[in-house]
Design a protein around this motif. Structure first.
Motif, short mmCIF file in Angstrom:
data_model
loop_
_atom_site.label_atom_id
_atom_site.label_comp_id
_atom_site.label_asym_id
_atom_site.label_seq_id
_atom_site.Cartn_x
_atom_site.Cartn_y
_atom_site.Cartn_z
N PHE A 241 0.77 -1.01 0.02
CA PHE A 241 0.02 -0.01 0.12
C PHE A 241 0.98 1.15 0.12
O PHE A 241 0.58 1.99 -0.79
CB PHE A 241 -0.98 -0.02 1.24
N ARG A 244 2.66 1.42 -3.41
CA ARG A 244 1.97 2.10 -4.41
C ARG A 244 1.68 3.52 -4.38
O ARG A 244 1.83 4.39 -5.03
CB ARG A 244 0.66 1.25 -4.52
N ALA A 245 1.62 3.90 -3.15
CA ALA A 245 1.42 5.32 -2.77
C ALA A 245 2.78 6.02 -3.25
O ALA A 245 2.69 7.27 -3.64
CB ALA A 245 1.16 5.66 -1.50
N SER A 265 0.73 6.91 4.15
CA SER A 265 0.20 6.04 2.93
C SER A 265 -1.20 6.38 2.32
O SER A 265 -1.36 6.45 1.35
CB SER A 265 0.46 4.69 3.36
N TYR A 266 -2.25 6.51 3.37
CA TYR A 266 -3.58 6.74 3.18
C TYR A 266 -3.68 8.07 2.40
O TYR A 266 -4.34 8.14 1.41
CB TYR A 266 -4.37 6.75 4.36
N ALA A 269 -2.61 7.89 -1.16
CA ALA A 269 -3.21 7.01 -2.14
C ALA A 269 -4.82 7.79 -2.35
O ALA A 269 -4.97 7.47 -3.44
CB ALA A 269 -3.60 5.71 -1.13
N VAL A 274 -4.90 5.29 -5.57
CA VAL A 274 -4.48 4.06 -5.43
C VAL A 274 -5.03 3.47 -4.34
O VAL A 274 -5.30 3.85 -3.36
CB VAL A 274 -2.97 3.99 -5.51
N TYR A 275 -4.84 1.92 -4.45
CA TYR A 275 -5.47 0.85 -3.27
C TYR A 275 -4.48 -0.06 -3.07
O TYR A 275 -3.47 -0.28 -3.80
CB TYR A 275 -6.72 0.46 -3.92
N ASP A 276 -4.90 -0.60 -1.77
CA ASP A 276 -3.93 -1.68 -1.19
C ASP A 276 -4.33 -3.00 -2.10
O ASP A 276 -5.45 -2.90 -2.87
CB ASP A 276 -4.33 -1.87 0.17
N GLN A 281 -8.53 1.37 0.93
CA GLN A 281 -7.62 2.39 1.27
C GLN A 281 -7.74 2.85 2.94
O GLN A 281 -8.46 3.34 3.14
CB GLN A 281 -8.04 3.88 0.61
#
Length: 304
Positions: A241, A244-245, A265-266, A269, A274-276, A281
Motif C-alpha cells: 500500500f 503504491r502510494a 500512505s493513506y 493513496a 491508488v489502493y491496497d 484504502q
C-alpha cells in the motif's frame, strides 16, 4: 502496461523486508530500475536474524516488471555507501529517487520503559540505525540526485508530524528516532529546493510486515485471523500500500508541491487514487485517533 517510472533510477536503502520491500516492488511495477540495499543476503544474516534477503526483493522487483539490483550495504559504514553511489553513477549515470527506509530497531526498543531503565547500549544502537544511516546515505547519494531536476527523497518514518507532536511514542529512543527522521525531511526540503528537488516524510499505517505477521502467527493470506487476538488489527495495511502510494508520488511531475511535508500512505493513496492489494484504502491514523484511542470497539467501517 503503463510504466510511468520507465527510465527512472531508484535506490531503496533498507529494502530487505517490510515497507522497503513493498516500495521496491511497486517502483518496479511502475518500470523503475531499483537498487535494493540491506545487510541480509542469502549467505549472510544481519543482527535481525530474519530470513528475508535483498536478493529476494530484487527478484520480486523483476517479477513486477522493473529491474532489481541487490547490493549488500551497511549504511552505518560510510565507505560502503560511497561505493554504492559510485556504482549507481557508473552503471546508470543518474539517481531520480532515494527512499531512506533503513531502520533495524524493533528488537532494540524497550516499550513503556523510561530512559533511566532502558538499556543504554540498545537505545544508542537504535538511534544510530535509525538516524545516522539516513544522514550518511543522504550525504553520499544527494550529489548524484541533484544533477537532474525533480529528484525526490522519501524519508520513511512512523507517524505523521501532527500525530507525533501530540503523542509520546512509548519510548524516548523510539520517539526521538522517528521524530528525527521527520526533521531530516524538513531540513532536506530546504537544502534541495535550489536544485528543483524535494524531500517528503512518509509513514505507513499499521503495516503487515513479515515481522508483524509472524508476531500474530498469520500469513498475508489469512491476516484477518489476527483480529481474534488484536481486534484493531482490522485497520492494518500491506507493505504494498505504501509502495503504491510512493510510486504514484514519484511519478507525479509536480511532486515538488509535497516538498517538506509529512504525509501518510493513506493521504497519498487518496490523492493519487491508488489502493491496497485488497482494493481498500486503510486510513489508519484517523482510525487510531477516532476509534482505538477513543476506546471504541474495533470497527474499520468507513476507515477502509
Amino acid at each position: 502496461m503503463n510504466k510511468p517510472l520507465s527510465g527512472k533510477v531508484a535506490l531503496v536503502a533498507g529494502g530487505t523486508r517490510g515497507a522497503g520491500r513493498g516500495i521496491a516492488v511497486e517502483l518496479g511495477a511502475a518500470g523503475a530500475t531499483v537498487y535494493v540495499t540491506g545487510r541480509t543476503t542469502r549467505t549472510q544474516r544481519s543482527e535481525y536474524d530474519r530470513p528475508e534477503t535483498i536478493e529476494e526483493t530484487a527478484e520480486l522487483v523483476n517479477e513486477a516488471g522493473g529491474k532489481g539490483i541487490a547490493v549488500q550495504v551497511d549504511h552505518l559504514v560510510p565507505e560502503q555507501v560511497q561505493a554504492l553511489v559510485a556504482r549507481i553513477e557508473k552503471e546508470q549515470g543518474r539517481l531520480d529517487l532515494l527512499v531512506n527506509d533503513i531502520w533495524g530497531g524493533e528488537k532494540l526498543t524497550e516499550w513503556n520503559v523510561p530512559v533511566w531503565e532502558h538499556a543504554l547500549d540498545r537505545g544508542m544502537r537504535l538511534l544510530r540505525l535509525a538516524i545516522d544511516t539516513h544522514i550518511i546515505t543522504n550525504h553520499y547519494a544527494l550529489p548524484l540526485l541533484i544533477k537532474n531536476p525533480n529528484g525526490l527523497v522519501i524519508e520513511m518514518t512512523d507517524g505523521t508530524a501532527e500525530y507525533n507532536d501530540q503523542h509520546y511514542r512509548l519510548s524516548l529512543f523510539y520517539d526521538l528516532a522517528k521524530n528525527s527522521v521527520l526533521r531530516i525531511a524538513k531540513a532536506l526540503a530546504h537544502e534541495l529546493s535550489p536544485y528543483h528537488c524535494s524531500a517528503v516524510a512518509v509513514t505507513p499505517g499499521w503495516m503487515r510486515s513479515e515481522l508483524m505477521l509472524d508476531h500474530f502467527g498469520v500469513k498475508e493470506e489469512n491476516w484477518r485471523d489476527a483480529t481474534e487476538s488484536e481486534p484493531h488489527f482490522i485497520i492494518s495495511e500491506s507493505p504494498r500500500f505504501v509502495g503504491r502510494a510512493i510510486a504514484a508520488l514519484a511519478g507525479d511531475q509536480n511532486a515538488v508541491r509535497w516538498n517538506g511535508q509529512s504525509t501518510s500512505s493513506y493521504q497519498l493513496a487518496r490523492e493519487y487514487g491508488v489502493y491496497d492489494i485488497d482494493g481498500s484504502q486503510p486510513d489508519c491514523w484517523t482510525y487510531i485517533k477516532e476509534v482505538q484511542e477513543a476506546g471504541k470497539p474495533a470497527n474499520a467501517d468507513g476507515y477502509r
